[in-house]
Write a protein that holds these residues in place. Structure first.
Motif, mmCIF file in Angstrom:
data_model
loop_
_atom_site.group_PDB
_atom_site.id
_atom_site.type_symbol
_atom_site.label_atom_id
_atom_site.label_comp_id
_atom_site.label_asym_id
_atom_site.label_seq_id
_atom_site.Cartn_x
_atom_site.Cartn_y
_atom_site.Cartn_z
ATOM 1 N N SER A 21 -57.358 86.645 -24.334
ATOM 2 C CA SER A 21 -58.019 85.668 -25.312
ATOM 3 C C SER A 21 -57.639 84.530 -25.574
ATOM 4 O O SER A 21 -56.150 84.565 -25.627
ATOM 5 C CB SER A 21 -58.498 86.682 -26.439
ATOM 6 O OG SER A 21 -57.227 86.742 -27.263
ATOM 7 N N GLN A 33 -61.338 83.089 -24.256
ATOM 8 C CA GLN A 33 -62.104 82.765 -23.129
ATOM 9 C C GLN A 33 -61.858 81.245 -22.711
ATOM 10 O O GLN A 33 -61.775 80.933 -21.666
ATOM 11 C CB GLN A 33 -63.449 83.334 -23.295
ATOM 12 C CG GLN A 33 -64.152 83.344 -21.767
ATOM 13 C CD GLN A 33 -65.441 84.051 -22.166
ATOM 14 O OE1 GLN A 33 -66.173 84.093 -22.919
ATOM 15 N NE2 GLN A 33 -65.856 84.473 -20.831
ATOM 16 N N THR A 92 -58.325 82.040 -19.277
ATOM 17 C CA THR A 92 -58.563 81.160 -20.406
ATOM 18 C C THR A 92 -58.720 79.756 -19.615
ATOM 19 O O THR A 92 -57.820 79.344 -19.314
ATOM 20 C CB THR A 92 -57.547 81.309 -21.389
ATOM 21 O OG1 THR A 92 -57.523 82.402 -22.131
ATOM 22 C CG2 THR A 92 -57.934 80.268 -22.695
#
Lengths: 115, 112
Positions: B7, B9, B106
């Motif tokens: 995390s 994204q 990411t």
């Protein structure tokens, strides 16, 4: 030094058709990998070769996917028949034998779209 | 199946700022934790990696922080530049054949 070569770069097929991808690893690299990278996800290992032999194909859908590495150099990955969910980028990578992940270099990938 | 969760994204950072990407893993069988950088139309490229017995590793503007007890690790990009705009993947290496398990990625955008 030449990198990992892949062809074709793009392919569009209809579902239930067959498709094949080709990979030429870096010269001298004994280990070859095929990864599937679905849009928005990380690469997933499909199959790993050490020279001619398969050392890991646990995530390869063997009912439709096959791969071979003749003479321990080039490799082909085939899908027959293709499904919509096979739309992805197929990455080939290679590395030196015995020093695997740190010397792993990826090719540019083949982008497959199944309609 | 061993997993690596990543995390956020997507991430937008101002030029000169710090980009931070976080990852978590589910078991202790991993031997190394690399980060990869991927530009559009290219394959991932190894950026930096850390072993689980080290808490931090720095290479230039890139730093990995590793918290073994929390099973978490993160990538910090200091003085972020527009050229850093790419997709970053955390990963974990395990097994005799050193299988690389990737996070979900990411997408970083550094704006001038």
């Amino acid at each position: 030094e030449a990198g990992v070569a892949q062809s074709p770069r793009y392919k569009i097929i209809e579902k239930r058709q067959s498709v094949a991808f080709w990979c030429n690893p870096i010269s001298g690299h004994a280990t070859l990998y095929w990864y599937q990278q679905i849009l928005g996800q990380g690469p997933k290992l499909l199959i790993q070769f050490q020279n001619n032999g398969v050392v890991d194909d646990s995530q390869l859908p063997k009912d439709r996917f096959s791969a071979e590495r003749l003479k321990g150099v080039d490799s082909t990955l085939k899908i027959q028949p293709a499904k919509l969910e096979d739309s992805a980028v197929y990455l080939c990578a290679s590395s030196l034998a015995g020093a695997t992940w740190e010397t792993q270099y990826f090719g540019p990938g083949t982008r497959l779209l199944v309609l | 199946q061993q997993q690596v969760k990543q995390s956020p994204q997507s991430l937008i950072v101002q030029k000169g700022g710090i980009s931070i990407i976080n990852c978590a893993y589910e078991n202790t069988a991993f031997d190394y934790f690399p980060w990869y950088q991927q530009f559009p139309g290219k394959g991932p490229a190894l950026l930096i990696a850390i072993r689980p017995d080290v808490s931090e590793k720095k290479e230039g503007r890139f730093t990995i922080s590793f918290n073994k007890s929390a099973k978490q690790f993160s990538l910090h990009i200091m003085d972020s530049q527009p050229g850093d705009s790419a997709t970053y993947f955390c990963a974990a290496v395990s097994g005799g054949y050193q299988k690389v398990t990737f996070g979900t990625g990411t997408k970083l955008q550094v704006i001038p």
